[in-house]
Design a protein around this motif. Structure first.
Motif, PDB file in Angstrom:
ATOM      1  N   ALA A  74       0.862  -1.179   0.000  1.00  0.00           N
ATOM      2  CA  ALA A  74       0.000   0.000   0.000  1.00  0.00           C
ATOM      3  C   ALA A  74       0.898   1.228   0.000  1.00  0.00           C
ATOM      4  O   ALA A  74       1.778   1.371   0.856  1.00  0.00           O
ATOM      5  N   VAL A  75       0.688   2.112  -0.971  1.00  0.00           N
ATOM      6  CA  VAL A  75       1.582   3.254  -1.184  1.00  0.00           C
ATOM      7  C   VAL A  75       0.792   4.553  -1.095  1.00  0.00           C
ATOM      8  O   VAL A  75      -0.222   4.720  -1.785  1.00  0.00           O
ATOM      9  N   LYS A  76       1.246   5.467  -0.256  1.00  0.00           N
ATOM     10  CA  LYS A  76       0.661   6.799  -0.177  1.00  0.00           C
ATOM     11  C   LYS A  76       1.177   7.627  -1.347  1.00  0.00           C
ATOM     12  O   LYS A  76       2.386   7.745  -1.549  1.00  0.00           O
ATOM     13  N   ILE A  77       0.258   8.204  -2.132  1.00  0.00           N
ATOM     14  CA  ILE A  77       0.679   8.918  -3.340  1.00  0.00           C
ATOM     15  C   ILE A  77       0.347  10.402  -3.304  1.00  0.00           C
ATOM     16  O   ILE A  77       0.859  11.172  -4.119  1.00  0.00           O
ATOM     17  N   GLY A  78      -0.525  10.852  -2.429  1.00  0.00           N
ATOM     18  CA  GLY A  78      -0.860  12.268  -2.361  1.00  0.00           C
ATOM     19  C   GLY A  78      -2.085  12.607  -3.187  1.00  0.00           C
ATOM     20  O   GLY A  78      -2.316  12.044  -4.265  1.00  0.00           O
ATOM     21  N   ALA A  79      -2.866  13.562  -2.680  1.00  0.00           N
ATOM     22  CA  ALA A  79      -4.147  13.904  -3.320  1.00  0.00           C
ATOM     23  C   ALA A  79      -3.972  14.695  -4.608  1.00  0.00           C
ATOM     24  O   ALA A  79      -4.848  14.691  -5.470  1.00  0.00           O
ATOM     25  N   ARG A  80      -2.857  15.404  -4.781  1.00  0.00           N
ATOM     26  CA  ARG A  80      -2.653  16.251  -5.950  1.00  0.00           C
ATOM     27  C   ARG A  80      -1.782  15.577  -7.012  1.00  0.00           C
ATOM     28  O   ARG A  80      -1.192  16.239  -7.856  1.00  0.00           O
ATOM     29  N   THR A  81      -1.709  14.262  -6.964  1.00  0.00           N
ATOM     30  CA  THR A  81      -0.877  13.532  -7.911  1.00  0.00           C
ATOM     31  C   THR A  81      -1.429  13.665  -9.328  1.00  0.00           C
ATOM     32  O   THR A  81      -2.629  13.537  -9.558  1.00  0.00           O
ATOM     33  N   ARG A  98       2.373  -4.709 -10.801  1.00  0.00           N
ATOM     34  CA  ARG A  98       1.113  -4.090 -11.230  1.00  0.00           C
ATOM     35  C   ARG A  98       0.749  -2.971 -10.256  1.00  0.00           C
ATOM     36  O   ARG A  98       0.750  -3.168  -9.038  1.00  0.00           O
ATOM     37  N   LEU A  99       0.446  -1.810 -10.809  1.00  0.00           N
ATOM     38  CA  LEU A  99       0.040  -0.652 -10.015  1.00  0.00           C
ATOM     39  C   LEU A  99      -1.462  -0.464 -10.160  1.00  0.00           C
ATOM     40  O   LEU A  99      -1.983  -0.395 -11.275  1.00  0.00           O
ATOM     41  N   PHE A 100      -2.168  -0.353  -9.020  1.00  0.00           N
ATOM     42  CA  PHE A 100      -3.610  -0.186  -9.033  1.00  0.00           C
ATOM     43  C   PHE A 100      -3.991   1.110  -8.333  1.00  0.00           C
ATOM     44  O   PHE A 100      -3.566   1.367  -7.207  1.00  0.00           O
ATOM     45  N   LEU A 101      -4.808   1.907  -9.013  1.00  0.00           N
ATOM     46  CA  LEU A 101      -5.356   3.128  -8.457  1.00  0.00           C
ATOM     47  C   LEU A 101      -6.872   2.964  -8.396  1.00  0.00           C
ATOM     48  O   LEU A 101      -7.450   2.162  -9.111  1.00  0.00           O
ATOM     49  N   GLY A 102      -7.503   3.739  -7.572  1.00  0.00           N
ATOM     50  CA  GLY A 102      -8.963   3.644  -7.488  1.00  0.00           C
ATOM     51  C   GLY A 102      -9.464   3.946  -6.095  1.00  0.00           C
ATOM     52  O   GLY A 102      -8.703   4.372  -5.208  1.00  0.00           O
ATOM     53  N   LYS A 103     -10.751   3.734  -5.903  1.00  0.00           N
ATOM     54  CA  LYS A 103     -11.367   4.009  -4.612  1.00  0.00           C
ATOM     55  C   LYS A 103     -10.936   2.968  -3.578  1.00  0.00           C
ATOM     56  O   LYS A 103     -10.878   1.777  -3.867  1.00  0.00           O
ATOM     57  N   LYS A 104     -10.670   3.464  -2.386  1.00  0.00           N
ATOM     58  CA  LYS A 104     -10.252   2.548  -1.313  1.00  0.00           C
ATOM     59  C   LYS A 104     -11.371   1.568  -0.947  1.00  0.00           C
ATOM     60  O   LYS A 104     -11.097   0.456  -0.498  1.00  0.00           O
ATOM     61  N   SER A 105     -12.614   1.974  -1.143  1.00  0.00           N
ATOM     62  CA  SER A 105     -13.716   1.064  -0.834  1.00  0.00           C
ATOM     63  C   SER A 105     -13.651  -0.179  -1.710  1.00  0.00           C
ATOM     64  O   SER A 105     -13.887  -1.306  -1.240  1.00  0.00           O
ATOM     65  N   LEU A 106     -13.292  -0.009  -2.988  1.00  0.00           N
ATOM     66  CA  LEU A 106     -13.161  -1.165  -3.884  1.00  0.00           C
ATOM     67  C   LEU A 106     -11.917  -1.970  -3.552  1.00  0.00           C
ATOM     68  O   LEU A 106     -11.910  -3.203  -3.653  1.00  0.00           O
ATOM     69  N   THR A 135      -4.277   6.505  -1.916  1.00  0.00           N
ATOM     70  CA  THR A 135      -3.433   5.325  -1.749  1.00  0.00           C
ATOM     71  C   THR A 135      -3.498   4.466  -3.000  1.00  0.00           C
ATOM     72  O   THR A 135      -4.552   4.323  -3.619  1.00  0.00           O
ATOM     73  N   ALA A 136      -2.354   3.908  -3.373  1.00  0.00           N
ATOM     74  CA  ALA A 136      -2.278   2.971  -4.488  1.00  0.00           C
ATOM     75  C   ALA A 136      -1.827   1.618  -3.949  1.00  0.00           C
ATOM     76  O   ALA A 136      -1.251   1.523  -2.858  1.00  0.00           O
ATOM     77  N   LEU A 137      -2.096   0.569  -4.713  1.00  0.00           N
ATOM     78  CA  LEU A 137      -1.642  -0.773  -4.369  1.00  0.00           C
ATOM     79  C   LEU A 137      -0.692  -1.282  -5.453  1.00  0.00           C
ATOM     80  O   LEU A 137      -0.936  -1.073  -6.642  1.00  0.00           O
ATOM     81  N   ILE A 138       0.370  -1.932  -5.029  1.00  0.00           N
ATOM     82  CA  ILE A 138       1.326  -2.533  -5.952  1.00  0.00           C
ATOM     83  C   ILE A 138       1.375  -4.023  -5.673  1.00  0.00           C
ATOM     84  O   ILE A 138       1.737  -4.448  -4.569  1.00  0.00           O
TER      85      ILE A 138
END
Length: 258
Positions: A74-81, A98-106, A135-138
């Motif tokens: 789990a990677v913190k990426i910042g809101a203004r990325t 693999r890098l995944f972005l999206g809603k934390k709920s999903l 947050t992103a997931l790798i």
């Protein structure tokens, strides 16, 4: 007399059901439109994808990647990325990651909310450690050291935008402004940004008082953000950092680290 005879022949032809006279046909042709505007008909039909189907597809894709890899970070990426930052991050990651972005709920749905619905042991603990910020997931087979190195390679300084809260002070002192940043041709533009400037000896001068462009703890205005860009001062940064990790069933939370 001849005109009356002509009209009589035309009337008699109509009564007998005969073909219309040439003059009548000519008159009828002049009243008909020469052409009709062609109507555009779209042959290809497009249907919008059901949002529920899209969300389910995201969850399935994320779960498939997690099942195929030995680690999830789990990677913190910042809101203004920005989108360019994601491209840099993807390019810096080890091969096969693999890098995944999206809603934390999903993301939490894919990871599982408990031991009963998680797809691999202890994944629900990683879901619980997701931060409130972006947050992103790798999903990867690479080591933690390789991921940390990739995140450092992707980090970059950025010009701050309006709303960024500065942690440093930047001041424009009254007097001549640097020519390489503020040529005399920029007088009108700088006045629109709130600076009291004038041209003296072919140079721009700040004639009134010192101007605080950035103040610690204060959000930047759009005008100050533009001034910082003219000064080539980058107060913001894209600095992705691992905040939690799942490796071979073990979960570690790194939010308390410096």
């Amino acid at each position: 007399y001849q005109n009356r005879r002509h009209q009589h022949r035309v009337a008699r032809g109509r009564a007998q059901g005969g073909p219309p006279h040439e003059e009548e046909k000519a008159a009828s042709q002049t009243t008909m439109p020469i052409s009709k505007r062609a109507k555009k008909v779209t042959l290809a039909k497009t249907s919008k994808r059901d949002p529920r189907e899209k969300r389910a597809g995201y969850v399935d894709t994320l779960r498939a990647a997690i099942e195929a890899k030995r680690a999830v970070f789990a990677v913190k990426i910042g809101a203004r990325t920005r989108a360019t930052h994601f491209k840099q991050l993807r390019a810096a990651l080890p091969a096969g990651s693999r890098l995944f972005l999206g809603k934390k709920s999903l993301m939490r749905v894919a990871l599982g909310s408990s031991a009963e619905d998680e797809i691999r042991p202890n994944l629900h603990k990683l879901a619980a450690s997701l931060l409130d910020g972006a947050t992103a997931l790798i999903a990867t087979d690479a080591s933690r050291a390789d991921i940390d190195a990739a995140l450092r390679r992707a980090a970059t300084a950025e010009f701050a935008t309006a709303g960024h809260v500065s942690d440093v002070a930047v001041t424009l002192e009254s007097g001549p402004l640097p020519e390489d940043r503020f040529p005399a041709s920029m007088r009108d533009e700088l006045r629109k940004l709130g600076l009291d400037v004038d041209v003296k000896d072919a140079k721009l001068h700040l004639v009134s008082r010192d101007v605080a462009v950035a103040t610690p703890g204060v959000a930047l205005t759009p005008e100050h953000a533009k001034l910082l860009k003219h000064l080539d001062i980058k107060l913001d940064a894209f600095e992705p950092v691992v905040v939690a990790a799942w490796v071979d069933g073990d979960v570690s939370d790194t939010t308390s680290r410096d």
